[in-house]
Design a protein around this motif. Structure first.
Motif, mmCIF file in Angstrom:
data_model
loop_
_atom_site.group_PDB
_atom_site.id
_atom_site.type_symbol
_atom_site.label_atom_id
_atom_site.label_comp_id
_atom_site.label_asym_id
_atom_site.label_seq_id
_atom_site.Cartn_x
_atom_site.Cartn_y
_atom_site.Cartn_z
ATOM 1 N N LYS A 173 0.833 -1.201 0.000
ATOM 2 C CA LYS A 173 0.000 0.000 0.000
ATOM 3 C C LYS A 173 0.870 1.254 0.000
ATOM 4 C CE LYS A 173 -4.026 -2.074 2.279
ATOM 5 N NZ LYS A 173 -4.966 -1.986 3.444
ATOM 6 N N ALA A 174 0.587 2.143 -0.941
ATOM 7 C CA ALA A 174 1.271 3.432 -0.989
ATOM 8 C C ALA A 174 0.541 4.402 -0.057
ATOM 9 C CB ALA A 174 1.275 3.953 -2.416
ATOM 10 N N PRO A 175 1.219 5.378 0.574
ATOM 11 C CA PRO A 175 2.668 5.648 0.455
ATOM 12 C C PRO A 175 3.521 4.892 1.488
ATOM 13 C CG PRO A 175 1.670 7.397 1.716
ATOM 14 C CD PRO A 175 0.558 6.428 1.369
ATOM 15 N N THR A 176 2.875 4.016 2.286
ATOM 16 C CA THR A 176 3.629 3.318 3.333
ATOM 17 C C THR A 176 4.788 2.524 2.743
ATOM 18 O OG1 THR A 176 1.562 3.110 4.590
ATOM 19 C CG2 THR A 176 3.422 1.754 5.285
ATOM 20 N N ASN A 177 4.537 1.842 1.620
ATOM 21 C CA ASN A 177 5.596 1.022 1.041
ATOM 22 C C ASN A 177 6.782 1.865 0.577
ATOM 23 O OD1 ASN A 177 4.187 2.230 -1.020
ATOM 24 N ND2 ASN A 177 3.806 0.353 -2.177
ATOM 25 N N PHE A 178 6.515 3.047 0.020
ATOM 26 C CA PHE A 178 7.619 3.901 -0.429
ATOM 27 C C PHE A 178 8.363 4.532 0.744
ATOM 28 C CE2 PHE A 178 4.876 3.863 -4.219
ATOM 29 C CZ PHE A 178 5.814 3.474 -5.168
ATOM 30 N N ILE A 179 7.646 4.807 1.833
ATOM 31 C CA ILE A 179 8.311 5.360 3.016
ATOM 32 C C ILE A 179 9.284 4.334 3.601
ATOM 33 C CG2 ILE A 179 7.954 6.123 5.392
ATOM 34 C CD1 ILE A 179 5.311 7.383 4.455
#
Length: 337
Positions: free
Chosen positions: A186-192
């Motif tokens: 799930k973005a933005p958690t994965n990018f963080i």
């Protein structure tokens, strides 16, 4: 001779013991004040000496700035153990996540059907390589700071704990992404989490690269880039299915990790260092082909869910970083006494 001519004193004292009185417009006997942190050659400065592949600021009375570190060994002690732990961490990500889909005859048939669509697959590949490119640029920038900024380089050599702090933070991010599907999907958690992981990984690699001369790091980076490009092209072109070799590669990685731990307790030996680095480079070269084919899908027996683009990019990123460090280990061992 010109009767009005008077011989001017030399700009620096001569060896005849006579010396001279300072004249206007001429430098003092000790030379001008040092520029850039180093005194001029005439004041007794000697160029820093390098021993093998490791930069040495020690035993240099003309060195200005931070206190030089103790004379380094041929790389940080326990370097093989550090790399073995890193290889084990990379292997853990693959096995804990369980992001591999089986072939079309079983498993998640809906995902396999969507991945068989060429448009979906190409979009997935573009997304993976886009993320991977950003990760590698960030990592290269951090490593360059550690290699070319002398004050930070000395600090990293003197404080081994920096590596283990970064290693701990990297493990936390990896466990979170491996165990929690929502974190990596799930973005933005994965990018963080991926950004934090990449910064910590670059910091960890920078603390290791600080023990090597800049030219050794650049040579290793160049070789790694060429090998990675060649293996990627090979993975796209070959008809052999490497996705069936996951179990063998996992076993080899465990053996590599155990060998690295044993090297902590062994006396330093350049041939052991070269041999261990060669074995690690070979294993992670195979992993690059393996993970590339998992990402490609198509006719291969196993592939990655199209939603796992973070997982696919992370696997390739760890493969390339491990390959780079093992190549650097080979170069370091070949230059050591």
């Amino acid at each position: 001779m010109n009767p009005g001519y008077q011989q001017q004193p030399p700009p620096y004292p001569t060896n005849d013991g006579g010396g001279y009185m300072p004249q206007p417009g001429y430098p003092p006997p000790g030379g001008y004040p040092p520029q850039g942190g180093f005194p001029p050659q005439a004041s007794g400065y000697q160029q820093p000496q390098s021993q093998g592949n490791y930069w040495d600021a020690g035993q240099n009375p003309g060195y200005y700035g931070a206190t030089p570190p103790a004379q380094p060994q041929q790389g940080p002690s326990g370097f093989g153990g550090m790399m073995g732990a890193h290889a084990g961490m990379s292997n853990m990500m693959r096995n804990v996540t369980g992001g591999y889909d089986s072939d079309a005859e079983g498993g998640n048939a809906g995902n396999m059907a969507s991945f068989a669509d060429k448009a979906v697959r190409r979009g997935f590949i573009r997304k993976v390589y886009g993320i991977l490119s950003i990760q590698l640029m960030i990592t290269c920038a951090i490593i360059a700071i550690f290699v070319f900024v002398d004050s930070l380089r000395i600090f990293a050599i003197q404080n081994r704990s920096l590596y283990w702090v970064a290693f701990g933070l990297t493990m936390v991010c990896m466990i979170a992404m491996a165990c929690c599907e929502s974190v990596r999907r799930k973005a933005p958690t994965n990018f963080i989490f991926l950004g934090i992981f990449t910064i910590c990984e670059g910091f960890m690699m920078g603390t290791l690269a600080a023990h090597f001369q800049a030219d050794a790091v650049l040579i290793a980076a160049g070789i790694c880039a060429v090998v990675t490009l060649a293996l990627t092209i090979f993975a796209f072109q070959t008809k052999y299915d490497f996705t069936t070799c996951g179990g063998m590669l996992c076993g080899l990685t465990v053996i590599l990790m155990l060998a690295g731990i044993l090297m902590i307790f062994m006396p330093h030996n350049k041939w052991a260092m070269i041999g261990y680095g060669s074995a690690g480079a070979l294993i992670f070269s195979m992993y690059i082909v393996y993970d590339t084919q998992l990402m490609m899908g198509g006719s291969h027996k196993y592939s990655i869910d199209p939603e796992e683009y973070i997982f696919a990019a992370l696997n390739l990123y760890l493969d390339i970083i491990n390959l780079f460090m093992y190549i650097l280990m080979i170069i370091g061992g070949s230059r050591s006494d």
